[in-house]
Design a protein around this motif. Sequence first.
Motif, mmCIF file in Angstrom:
data_model
loop_
_atom_site.group_PDB
_atom_site.id
_atom_site.type_symbol
_atom_site.label_atom_id
_atom_site.label_comp_id
_atom_site.label_asym_id
_atom_site.label_seq_id
_atom_site.Cartn_x
_atom_site.Cartn_y
_atom_site.Cartn_z
ATOM 1 N N PRO A 1 0.467 -6.284 9.521
ATOM 2 C CA PRO A 1 0.761 -5.030 8.823
ATOM 3 C C PRO A 1 2.102 -4.464 9.307
ATOM 4 C CG PRO A 1 -0.901 -4.664 10.510
ATOM 5 C CD PRO A 1 -0.563 -6.129 10.535
ATOM 6 N N ILE A 2 2.884 -3.956 8.376
ATOM 7 C CA ILE A 2 4.200 -3.377 8.685
ATOM 8 C C ILE A 2 4.241 -1.962 8.124
ATOM 9 C CG2 ILE A 2 6.693 -3.649 8.455
ATOM 10 C CD1 ILE A 2 5.526 -6.187 9.580
ATOM 11 N N LYS A 3 4.481 -0.984 8.984
ATOM 12 C CA LYS A 3 4.679 0.392 8.524
ATOM 13 C C LYS A 3 6.133 0.565 8.102
ATOM 14 C CE LYS A 3 1.065 2.566 11.218
ATOM 15 N NZ LYS A 3 0.690 3.698 12.046
ATOM 16 N N MET B 1 9.971 2.051 1.523
ATOM 17 C CA MET B 1 8.814 1.763 0.679
ATOM 18 C C MET B 1 9.171 1.888 -0.801
ATOM 19 S SD MET B 1 5.791 0.779 1.185
ATOM 20 C CE MET B 1 4.529 0.349 0.051
ATOM 21 N N ASN C 1 0.849 -1.188 0.000
ATOM 22 C CA ASN C 1 0.000 0.000 0.000
ATOM 23 C C ASN C 1 0.886 1.240 0.000
ATOM 24 O OD1 ASN C 1 -1.782 2.092 0.499
ATOM 25 N ND2 ASN C 1 -3.115 0.829 1.763
ATOM 26 N N ASN D 1 2.350 3.885 3.036
ATOM 27 C CA ASN D 1 3.664 3.291 3.354
ATOM 28 C C ASN D 1 3.519 2.072 4.259
ATOM 29 O OD1 ASN D 1 5.068 5.125 1.817
ATOM 30 N ND2 ASN D 1 5.434 6.513 3.521
ATOM 31 N N GLU D 2 2.697 1.126 3.828
ATOM 32 C CA GLU D 2 2.455 -0.066 4.629
ATOM 33 C C GLU D 2 2.401 -1.300 3.730
ATOM 34 O OE1 GLU D 2 -0.299 -0.193 8.228
ATOM 35 O OE2 GLU D 2 -1.465 -1.253 6.699
ATOM 36 N N HIS E 1 1.871 -1.717 16.784
ATOM 37 C CA HIS E 1 2.113 -2.014 15.379
ATOM 38 C C HIS E 1 3.612 -2.199 15.165
ATOM 39 C CE1 HIS E 1 2.434 2.451 15.304
ATOM 40 N NE2 HIS E 1 3.422 2.187 14.484
ATOM 41 N N PHE F 1 6.964 -1.356 13.073
ATOM 42 C CA PHE F 1 7.611 -0.397 12.179
ATOM 43 C C PHE F 1 8.855 -1.079 11.629
ATOM 44 C CE2 PHE F 1 10.544 2.924 11.008
ATOM 45 C CZ PHE F 1 9.732 3.761 10.255
#
Length: 94
Positions: free
Chosen positions: A42-44, A50, A15, A19-20, A77, A79
């Motif tokens: 999910p990974i930021k 990215m 995405n 930036n995920e 989350h 990062f």
Amino acid sequence: MLNQTVLVGRLLEINKAINEILIKVPRRFKNDEGVYEDDIIPIKLSPSIMTNVNDYCKVNDLVGIKGRLESEDMRLHVFGEKITFLSSSKEGGD
């Protein structure tokens, strides 16, 4: 003190807008029905990481993520601080 996580899984989604990425990580044990389940994580990512993902990865590639856990509004989350491209899938998708 240490805040570090390492994940290896298949890339499910990229995405660019936020930036995920999403990765699918299989569990090491079977459930009650004898099936290995997957965790979708999910990974930021930073904009620079990215960009590399956009340039070199496609859906279903195997990737390694080194990062840290962050909390925001009482939610955790991941990062991603570093991504390693482990293998490219033979059948990809965009």
